[in-house]
Design a protein around this motif. Structure first.
Motif, PDB file in Angstrom:
ATOM      1  N   THR A   1     -33.483 -22.341-109.159  1.00  0.00           N
ATOM      2  CA  THR A   1     -34.320 -23.245-108.368  1.00  0.00           C
ATOM      3  C   THR A   1     -35.759 -22.774-108.378  1.00  0.00           C
ATOM      4  O   THR A   1     -36.056 -21.599-108.594  1.00  0.00           O
TER       5      THR A   1
ATOM      6  N   TRP B   1     -26.798 -24.693-115.400  1.00  0.00           N
ATOM      7  CA  TRP B   1     -26.637 -24.283-116.788  1.00  0.00           C
ATOM      8  C   TRP B   1     -25.209 -23.828-117.066  1.00  0.00           C
ATOM      9  O   TRP B   1     -24.511 -23.361-116.171  1.00  0.00           O
TER      10      TRP B   1
ATOM     11  N   LYS C   1     -37.841 -28.278-109.651  1.00  0.00           N
ATOM     12  CA  LYS C   1     -36.545 -28.481-110.291  1.00  0.00           C
ATOM     13  C   LYS C   1     -35.481 -27.556-109.721  1.00  0.00           C
ATOM     14  O   LYS C   1     -35.764 -26.432-109.320  1.00  0.00           O
TER      15      LYS C   1
ATOM     16  N   ASN D   1     -31.948 -26.474-111.560  1.00  0.00           N
ATOM     17  CA  ASN D   1     -31.239 -26.664-112.820  1.00  0.00           C
ATOM     18  C   ASN D   1     -29.872 -25.988-112.801  1.00  0.00           C
ATOM     19  O   ASN D   1     -29.714 -24.890-112.273  1.00  0.00           O
TER      20      ASN D   1
ATOM     21  N   ARG E   1     -27.491 -30.139-116.092  1.00  0.00           N
ATOM     22  CA  ARG E   1     -28.291 -31.196-115.469  1.00  0.00           C
ATOM     23  C   ARG E   1     -29.391 -30.578-114.628  1.00  0.00           C
ATOM     24  O   ARG E   1     -29.321 -29.416-114.222  1.00  0.00           O
ATOM     25  N   SER E   2     -30.409 -31.368-114.391  1.00  0.00           N
ATOM     26  CA  SER E   2     -31.486 -30.999-113.479  1.00  0.00           C
ATOM     27  C   SER E   2     -31.414 -31.918-112.274  1.00  0.00           C
ATOM     28  O   SER E   2     -31.302 -33.139-112.419  1.00  0.00           O
TER      29      SER E   2
ATOM     30  N   GLY F   1     -36.257 -23.949-119.266  1.00  0.00           N
ATOM     31  CA  GLY F   1     -36.369 -25.301-118.746  1.00  0.00           C
ATOM     32  C   GLY F   1     -37.344 -25.408-117.590  1.00  0.00           C
ATOM     33  O   GLY F   1     -37.909 -26.468-117.348  1.00  0.00           O
ATOM     34  N   HIS F   2     -37.556 -24.321-116.855  1.00  0.00           N
ATOM     35  CA  HIS F   2     -38.539 -24.328-115.784  1.00  0.00           C
ATOM     36  C   HIS F   2     -39.937 -24.126-116.363  1.00  0.00           C
ATOM     37  O   HIS F   2     -40.103 -23.490-117.412  1.00  0.00           O
TER      38      HIS F   2
ATOM     39  N   LEU G   1     -28.385 -26.568-120.716  1.00  0.00           N
ATOM     40  CA  LEU G   1     -28.666 -27.224-119.450  1.00  0.00           C
ATOM     41  C   LEU G   1     -27.632 -28.319-119.200  1.00  0.00           C
ATOM     42  O   LEU G   1     -27.466 -29.233-120.014  1.00  0.00           O
TER      43      LEU G   1
END
Length: 205
Positions: A49, A60, A56, A58, A69-70, A29-30, A67
């Motif tokens: 982080t 998990w 972001k 995130n 939430r971010s 996700g990053h 995921l």
């Protein structure tokens, strides 16, 4: 398992099987290198982080890698409360707390005058330890998580709780070779250790 941050070549944080050395899963996700990773005490959640343009933080699910939430803003050192209900992260010389269930900001803690170097919850989740590095006023501060009140302040650029949460060990990353043990409740100095060079320290189990 072992949790590791991503690199510039492969930015995804990874969870490894410590018995076999095998990869369990990636947390994808990053878009740029991850600067901090943290596990909740019950191992159900992972916080990652990035301080870079990725911007972001995130959250998990550990079992699935999904995921949750971010939080959508870059952060430095970070930690999850033992039950995973609160995320805390350094932002410059401030610390921000979030409700992980809703993503809502809880509060911002101010009291440091330089960049945050350490963020750590006590084993019972009731106290937050933060430290700052650089500048003339490097400090380790204990905060009441529920109220945001400052409880204790110690000299140093880093620190950690003892396994029972009753003591705090502080150190200097640069310029000092002493490690100091403090009573977390009263702030009393218990003893000092001279290690011969500056740097981090840790409690044994």
């Amino acid at each position: 398992g072992l949790l590791t941050g991503g690199t510039h070549a492969d930015v995804a944080p990874k969870l490894w099987n410590t018995d076999t050395g095998g990869l369990i899963r990636n947390f994808t996700g990053h878009t740029l290198a991850v600067s901090a990773v943290a596990l909740s005490g019950d191992l159900s959640k992972v916080l990652t982080t990035s301080q870079m343009r990725d911007g972001k933080m995130n959250l998990w699910e550990t079992p699935t890698g999904a995921l949750i939430r971010s939080f959508g803003e870059s952060a430095g050192p970070a930690a999850l409360s033992p039950n995973g209900s609160i995320a805390a992260a350094g932002h410059g010389d401030k610390i921000k707390l979030w409700d992980t269930a809703t993503g809502a900001a809880i509060r911002e803690l101010t009291g440091h005058s330089s960049n945050i170097s350490v963020v750590e919850f006590s084993p019972d989740g009731m106290t937050l330890l933060t430290a700052s590095i650089g500048g003339p006023n490097q400090t380790v501060i204990l905060w009441n998580v529920a109220t945001g009140a400052q409880l204790q302040s110690f000299p140093g650029s880093g620190g950690t709780f003892s396994p029972d949460g009753m003591r705090v060990l502080t150190w200097w990353d640069f310029g000092g070779d002493t490690k100091t043990l403090w009573d977390a409740a009263t702030g009393a100095q218990l003893r000092q250790y001279t290690s011969g060079k500056p740097g981090k320290a840790a409690f044994s189990d």
